[in-house]
Design an enzyme around this catalytic site. Sequence first.
Site, PDB file in Angstrom:
ATOM      1  N   ASN A  10      21.990   1.960  73.624  1.00  0.00           N
ATOM      2  CA  ASN A  10      22.437   3.347  73.755  1.00  0.00           C
ATOM      3  C   ASN A  10      23.817   3.456  73.111  1.00  0.00           C
ATOM      4  O   ASN A  10      24.806   3.007  73.679  1.00  0.00           O
ATOM      5  CB  ASN A  10      22.499   3.731  75.248  1.00  0.00           C
ATOM      6  CG  ASN A  10      23.081   5.119  75.450  1.00  0.00           C
ATOM      7  OD1 ASN A  10      23.197   5.900  74.497  1.00  0.00           O
ATOM      8  ND2 ASN A  10      23.456   5.434  76.684  1.00  0.00           N
ATOM      9  N   TRP A  11      23.848   4.068  71.937  1.00  0.00           N
ATOM     10  CA  TRP A  11      25.117   4.148  71.191  1.00  0.00           C
ATOM     11  C   TRP A  11      26.005   5.295  71.661  1.00  0.00           C
ATOM     12  O   TRP A  11      27.115   5.448  71.164  1.00  0.00           O
ATOM     13  CB  TRP A  11      24.831   4.255  69.695  1.00  0.00           C
ATOM     14  CG  TRP A  11      24.686   2.909  69.048  1.00  0.00           C
ATOM     15  CD1 TRP A  11      24.306   1.743  69.650  1.00  0.00           C
ATOM     16  CD2 TRP A  11      24.949   2.578  67.682  1.00  0.00           C
ATOM     17  NE1 TRP A  11      24.305   0.716  68.753  1.00  0.00           N
ATOM     18  CE2 TRP A  11      24.688   1.196  67.523  1.00  0.00           C
ATOM     19  CE3 TRP A  11      25.351   3.297  66.563  1.00  0.00           C
ATOM     20  CZ2 TRP A  11      24.835   0.529  66.311  1.00  0.00           C
ATOM     21  CZ3 TRP A  11      25.484   2.641  65.348  1.00  0.00           C
ATOM     22  CH2 TRP A  11      25.230   1.269  65.230  1.00  0.00           C
ATOM     23  N   LYS A  12      25.479   6.119  72.564  1.00  0.00           N
ATOM     24  CA  LYS A  12      26.271   7.252  73.083  1.00  0.00           C
ATOM     25  C   LYS A  12      26.869   8.048  71.911  1.00  0.00           C
ATOM     26  O   LYS A  12      26.234   8.171  70.886  1.00  0.00           O
ATOM     27  CB  LYS A  12      27.362   6.755  74.029  1.00  0.00           C
ATOM     28  CG  LYS A  12      26.848   5.770  75.068  1.00  0.00           C
ATOM     29  CD  LYS A  12      27.873   5.468  76.103  1.00  0.00           C
ATOM     30  CE  LYS A  12      27.361   4.381  77.012  1.00  0.00           C
ATOM     31  NZ  LYS A  12      27.817   4.498  78.360  1.00  0.00           N
ATOM     32  N   HIS A  98      20.225  10.482  81.744  1.00  0.00           N
ATOM     33  CA  HIS A  98      21.382   9.568  81.760  1.00  0.00           C
ATOM     34  C   HIS A  98      22.476  10.170  82.659  1.00  0.00           C
ATOM     35  O   HIS A  98      22.705  11.375  82.653  1.00  0.00           O
ATOM     36  CB  HIS A  98      21.916   9.348  80.343  1.00  0.00           C
ATOM     37  CG  HIS A  98      22.860   8.192  80.269  1.00  0.00           C
ATOM     38  ND1 HIS A  98      24.167   8.277  80.710  1.00  0.00           N
ATOM     39  CD2 HIS A  98      22.680   6.915  79.841  1.00  0.00           C
ATOM     40  CE1 HIS A  98      24.748   7.089  80.551  1.00  0.00           C
ATOM     41  NE2 HIS A  98      23.864   6.245  80.033  1.00  0.00           N
ATOM     42  N   GLU A 100      25.541  10.257  82.380  1.00  0.00           N
ATOM     43  CA  GLU A 100      26.599  11.010  81.690  1.00  0.00           C
ATOM     44  C   GLU A 100      26.159  12.450  81.444  1.00  0.00           C
ATOM     45  O   GLU A 100      26.996  13.334  81.267  1.00  0.00           O
ATOM     46  CB  GLU A 100      26.983  10.285  80.384  1.00  0.00           C
ATOM     47  CG  GLU A 100      27.838   9.062  80.671  1.00  0.00           C
ATOM     48  CD  GLU A 100      27.775   7.964  79.622  1.00  0.00           C
ATOM     49  OE1 GLU A 100      27.268   8.200  78.515  1.00  0.00           O
ATOM     50  OE2 GLU A 100      28.238   6.845  79.940  1.00  0.00           O
ATOM     51  N   GLU A 167      20.262   2.394  86.491  1.00  0.00           N
ATOM     52  CA  GLU A 167      21.649   2.298  86.057  1.00  0.00           C
ATOM     53  C   GLU A 167      22.567   2.815  87.163  1.00  0.00           C
ATOM     54  O   GLU A 167      22.793   4.038  87.256  1.00  0.00           O
ATOM     55  CB  GLU A 167      21.876   3.148  84.806  1.00  0.00           C
ATOM     56  CG  GLU A 167      21.069   2.736  83.605  1.00  0.00           C
ATOM     57  CD  GLU A 167      21.771   3.124  82.310  1.00  0.00           C
ATOM     58  OE1 GLU A 167      22.088   2.234  81.536  1.00  0.00           O
ATOM     59  OE2 GLU A 167      22.007   4.326  82.084  1.00  0.00           O
ATOM     60  N   GLY A 173      29.905   1.033  82.075  1.00  0.00           N
ATOM     61  CA  GLY A 173      31.187   0.952  81.382  1.00  0.00           C
ATOM     62  C   GLY A 173      32.342   0.422  82.223  1.00  0.00           C
ATOM     63  O   GLY A 173      33.501   0.513  81.812  1.00  0.00           O
ATOM     64  N   SER A 210      26.955  -2.162  82.174  1.00  0.00           N
ATOM     65  CA  SER A 210      27.883  -3.253  81.821  1.00  0.00           C
ATOM     66  C   SER A 210      27.209  -4.568  81.456  1.00  0.00           C
ATOM     67  O   SER A 210      27.772  -5.640  81.706  1.00  0.00           O
ATOM     68  CB  SER A 210      28.889  -3.479  82.958  1.00  0.00           C
ATOM     69  OG  SER A 210      29.724  -2.355  83.094  1.00  0.00           O
TER      70      SER A 210
END
Length: 249
Positions: A10-12, A98, A100, A167, A173, A210
């Site tokens: 996942n490159w966000k 997700h 976020e 997650e 992170g 992480s």
Amino acid sequence: MTNKILFIANWKMFGDLNSVKSIQSVINLSKKKNYKNAKIIYCPPYTLLNNFVIKTRKTNLDVGAQNCHYEINNGPFTGSISSTMIKKLGAKYVIIGHSENRSNGETNNLINKKIHSAILNNLNVIFCIGENLFEKKNKKTNKILKKQIGMGLKKIKKIDKIIFAYEPVWSIGTGKVLKNKELIKQVIIIKNIIENKFKNQKAKIIYGGSVNNQNINNLKQINEINGFLIGGASQNSKKFIDIIKKTIN
Ligand code: PEP
């Protein structure tokens, strides 16, 4: 871990045209006999989806989007991309739910609509679930997971195209990861929630939060998961390769 082991990157909101060539070393690795068991899926930002689809053509790698709109038809939704557009582009996966995006107002109902749209388009869904720190501290984890799964998959009949990405929000992170024993316990609870709801169907569960080239030796011991969703560490091909190599070898 049995069958194919998933490594989902996942490159966000990272990456530009220059970063496309950086995945060549990962493509090279995937061609080696030893790594046939690794299923590598890149989820770059929308701006690079087409480049990644072209770059990974005729390789074992696949590409996914990081989100989609719930509407399958074209429409007045400025800034949005439909699952139909993603499918037509040649991507095969989409991340939905997700944390976020949940923290930016994405509700379980909206996630459910997005999952329906992705399934209608025959995309594989990487369905993210997980508790935040407040919920964890208040021992609400299982209740939250049950709600996310129940509402997110309302009126979904089959889970063969769904990958459940557990997650924990507090782990994304932060460098903080559950001890294997606790993680296994949590994954088994999730498996039970899913397989109770979807009788006689097998749940595919991956872990995200992480994951890096230091803790992978430990995490790969967990037989109850089918792979990993990797954010930060996947954007650096050296680190990503290190994770894949340590898992497979
Ligand atoms: C993610 O955002 O899905 C994720 C797992 O991020 P990280 O690996 O950076 O914690």
